[in-house]
Design a protein around this motif. Structure first.
Motif, short mmCIF file in Angstrom:
data_model
loop_
_atom_site.label_atom_id
_atom_site.label_comp_id
_atom_site.label_asym_id
_atom_site.label_seq_id
_atom_site.Cartn_x
_atom_site.Cartn_y
_atom_site.Cartn_z
N SER A 75 0.88 -1.17 0.00
CA SER A 75 0.00 0.00 0.00
C SER A 75 0.91 1.22 0.00
N ASP A 77 0.76 4.59 -0.29
CA ASP A 77 0.55 5.77 0.54
C ASP A 77 0.72 5.44 2.03
N ARG A 80 4.60 4.90 2.80
CA ARG A 80 5.37 6.14 2.94
C ARG A 80 5.05 6.84 4.25
N LYS A 81 3.78 6.80 4.66
CA LYS A 81 3.39 7.42 5.92
C LYS A 81 4.06 6.72 7.10
N HIS A 198 5.88 5.02 -5.43
CA HIS A 198 5.53 6.45 -5.37
C HIS A 198 4.05 6.70 -5.66
N ASP A 200 0.08 7.16 -5.62
CA ASP A 200 -0.87 7.62 -4.61
C ASP A 200 -2.08 6.68 -4.59
N THR A 201 -1.84 5.45 -4.23
CA THR A 201 -2.87 4.42 -4.22
C THR A 201 -2.80 3.63 -2.92
N HIS A 202 -3.86 2.85 -2.69
CA HIS A 202 -3.91 2.00 -1.50
C HIS A 202 -3.37 0.60 -1.77
#
Length: 673
Positions: A75, A77, A80-81, A198, A200-202
């Motif tokens: 996942s 996003d 990265r979080k 990179h 922006d997806t789940h």
């Protein structure tokens, strides 16, 4: 002083009461919702995929099975979080955030996360490539019996709850047309992995078809990467039989052939377990619950004989090349059980190859032997013969004065060759394939009785075979018949049949006059090894055993040779040395799309037959679409499908050590005088 103390006491009491009220509100009013939210954040539902059942031929040789592999997923996003949070906590613990501006902290965190992502993008392909060089097997080519497919990885931090989102993302990533799974190899592109990290997806699939051990190692090393179970469907025989077997899509659903029609049987039921995980993705001990074991799919054993199927497909491809035909197809049945021993056509796709390229070459997953009907032509005359014999309207040796033409309801029908009145026997009418003689006999039977026989032979009806997209063919209802209809149907025009339906006509006669619904499934076995009882195929009494025997004997004339030509049939090149053979040739004119009339240059060439004729074992039906020349090497053999029948029959009789036939006494009389 006392007044100030009083106010201070009041303030403390109010504050305490407010805190108590707030706590009560949180616990009583918000509590259930917060508890549910916390539960949802902790809980992870793990799916234990059921193994798809095998497909084998009649002897147990695999035609489709599932192998164990993994897909590396993430996942992006969320990854990265979490990496950012981990790096920040490490920086704060080391005192690296003291006296540093928020902007500088953010820049350092960005650099640190990017460094980790690049390390992942570089090292994952290296680990896969190393495993490929160390192991002779392709990644993902694990033992098909390996059941360690549902091992849960404690490093799974990606959110798996949104299953529908995952499936949609997965489907969107499929390459349109080929739908071929990416293979994990040393050629995995680091830049592609970095792009996915990179995103922006789940949910992203980094690499498919990874060896389970390698995938587990990668998932353990890199935070946020999961080794998701992936079934890899294998078709070990390539294009052989794939028109029957079909294939599954990337999401494991049957798309074509038996994989589609028996999808519910093969699929099974997935299992599920639920566990709680901590914020860093570690499984909390003792939280395993709601465990439902997977029920594997059932395995299907086909009636197909893989050896025979391979031979027939190769033979048809050679015949197509030799003759310049558009296509060719053949069906082989057990004469008594109607089990399908071979069901072959040209242009079958190899599901292991580049599907998109093969489609561009004109190949496909279709099974025209059941889905693409054609006019049978003179092959259908055997039904007219059976009706006339059963109704007592003629005998094999009756002599008929057959003219060169006949007029029926204003329609003039000719034979394929010019001749005056010839004294053909009933046997000779069919051995020579006389349209005029056939219609003379059909007039004796009559329209109503003839329509009944067509129905008994299954014309215009689906056979009931356990495969998708079967065509019923075409037969006008009795009410739709016009004056010219009866001038066409008895000689195989004005109707259309599939190769399987055509084989069914001969099977009924080879089986003593009883037609049996053809079957492609021999048995179904559950994951517990128990064989599921199959419903018996329906049967239809078409003609009496005596009539069936008489007709089979009469049609030995078709493959009879005679140096003088008088007593020679139209399919003498279909004779099998050492065996009595019985069958019927056919040359059916195709409809010219420009004029709507029968073409004088485009034909379906057909042959249906039984081998051996004296003790039927096999039924063989062949169709060659619009050949330019003969089907034998160099284009020899004449415009006939009989040589294909001969080669298939000869191969089978030899392979199965079928005893030679007793020599025929004398020669059948086709032309009297």
């Amino acid at each position: 002083m006392d007044k100030r103390l009083m106010w201070a006491t009041v303030a403390v009491v109010v504050a305490v009461l407010a805190l108590i009220g707030r706590l009560a509100w949180v616990q009583v009013v918000w509590g259930p919702a917060l508890a549910e939210q916390a539960h949802e954040q902790r809980a992870r539902v793990y799916v234990e995929p059921a193994r798809r059942g095998e497909i084998t031929d009649r002897s147990g040789t695999p035609m489709a099975y599932t192998m164990q592999a993994r897909s590396l997923t993430v996942s992006p996003d969320l990854l990265r979080k979490e990496l950012r949070e981990q790096d920040f906590n490490e920086m704060r613990a080391a005192g690296a955030t003291e006296g540093v501006s928020e902007e500088e902290v953010a820049r350092r965190l960005d650099d640190s996360v990017e460094k980790t992502l690049r390390e992942m993008a570089d090292q994952i392909p290296e680990m896969i490539a190393a495993s490929s060089s160390d192991d002779a097997e392709t990644p993902g080519a694990a033992d098909p019996d390996d059941r360690d497919s549902d091992e849960k990885d404690p490093e799974r931090n990606s959110d798996r709850d949104d299953k529908s989102d995952r499936d949609n993302k997965d489907k969107d990533s499929e390459k349109k047309g080929s739908e071929k799974d990416d293979e994990a190899s040393g050629e995995v592109d680091p830049d592609e992995i970095l792009d996915k990290l990179h995103a922006d997806t789940h949910y992203e699939v980094l690499v498919r078809n990874v060896d389970p051990d390698v995938a587990t190692e990668i998932a353990a090393r890199f935070h946020g990467v999961a080794a998701d179970h992936q079934d890899v469907r294998q078709y070990p025989n390539g294009a052989v039989g794939d028109n029957v077997v079909g294939r599954v899509s990337m999401d494991g659903q049957g798309q074509f052939g038996l994989e589609a029609s028996a999808d519910a049987t093969l699929t099974g039921i997935n299992g599920r377990t639920t566990e709680d995980v901590s914020t860093d993705g570690q499984v909390i001990p003792g939280t395993l619950r709601d465990a439902v074991p997977a029920e594997d799919g059932e395995s299907v054993s086909l009636t197909l004989d893989l050896e025979l199927q391979t031979y027939v497909q190769q033979l048809l491809e050679q015949a197509k090349a030799n003759s310049g035909a558009k296509s060719a197809e053949a069906v082989v049945l057990d004469a008594h059980t109607a089990e399908i021993l071979a069901m072959a056509n040209t242009g079958t796709i190899d599901p292991n190859g580049d599907v998109e390229k093969q489609v561009e070459q004109g190949k496909d997953f279709e099974n025209p032997t059941i889905s693409a009907p054609f006019e049978p032509g003179s092959v259908a005359k055997i039904m007219t013969a059976a009706a006339a014999i059963e109704e007592g309207e003629t005998t094999p040796d009756e002599v008929h004065q057959v003219p060169g033409t006949i007029d029926m309801a204003g329609v003039t029908v000719r034979d394929a060759w010019d001749h005056g009145t010839v004294p053909y026997t009933t046997t000779g009418i069919f051995g020579k394939s006389s349209n005029v003689g056939t219609l003379m006999l059909a007039q004796r039977v009559g329209e109503d009785r003839f329509a009944d026989y067509l129905n008994r032979f299954g014309i215009g009806q689906p056979t009931g075979v356990e495969l998708p997209n079967e065509s019923a063919g075409l037969l006008p209802t009795r009410e739709q018949w016009s004056g010219g209809t009866f001038a066409n149907l008895p000689i195989g025009q004005g109707m259309s049949v599939t190769a399987l339906q055509m084989a069914g006509v001969f099977q009924a006669l080879a089986n003593g006059g009883e037609r049996v619904e053809p079957r492609i499934i021999r048995e179904v076995t559950g994951p517990d090894g128990q064989v599921r009882e199959q419903e018996a195929p329906a049967t239809t009494r078409v003609v009496s055993p005596e009539t069936a025997r008489t007709v089979i004997d009469m049609f030995r004339a078709v493959t009879q040779e005679d140096p003088s030509g008088n007593q020679q049939g139209t399919g003498a090149n279909g004779a099998i040395e050492g065996y009595q053979t019985s069958g019927k040739t056919g040359t059916a004119q195709k409809i010219d799309p420009d004029t709507g009339a029968y073409s004088m240059s485009d034909y379906w060439i057909t042959f249906g037959g039984v081998a051996p004729a004296d003790d039927p074992r096999y039924v063989i039906a062949v169709m060659v679409d619009d050949p330019d020349r003969g089907v034998e090497p160099g284009g020899s053999g004449g415009q006939s499908a009989a040589p294909i029948y001969r080669d298939i029959g000869s191969w089978l009789l030899n392979r199965d050590n079928v005893p030679l036939s007793k020599p025929m006494e004398g020669r059948l009389v086709l032309q009297a005088g």
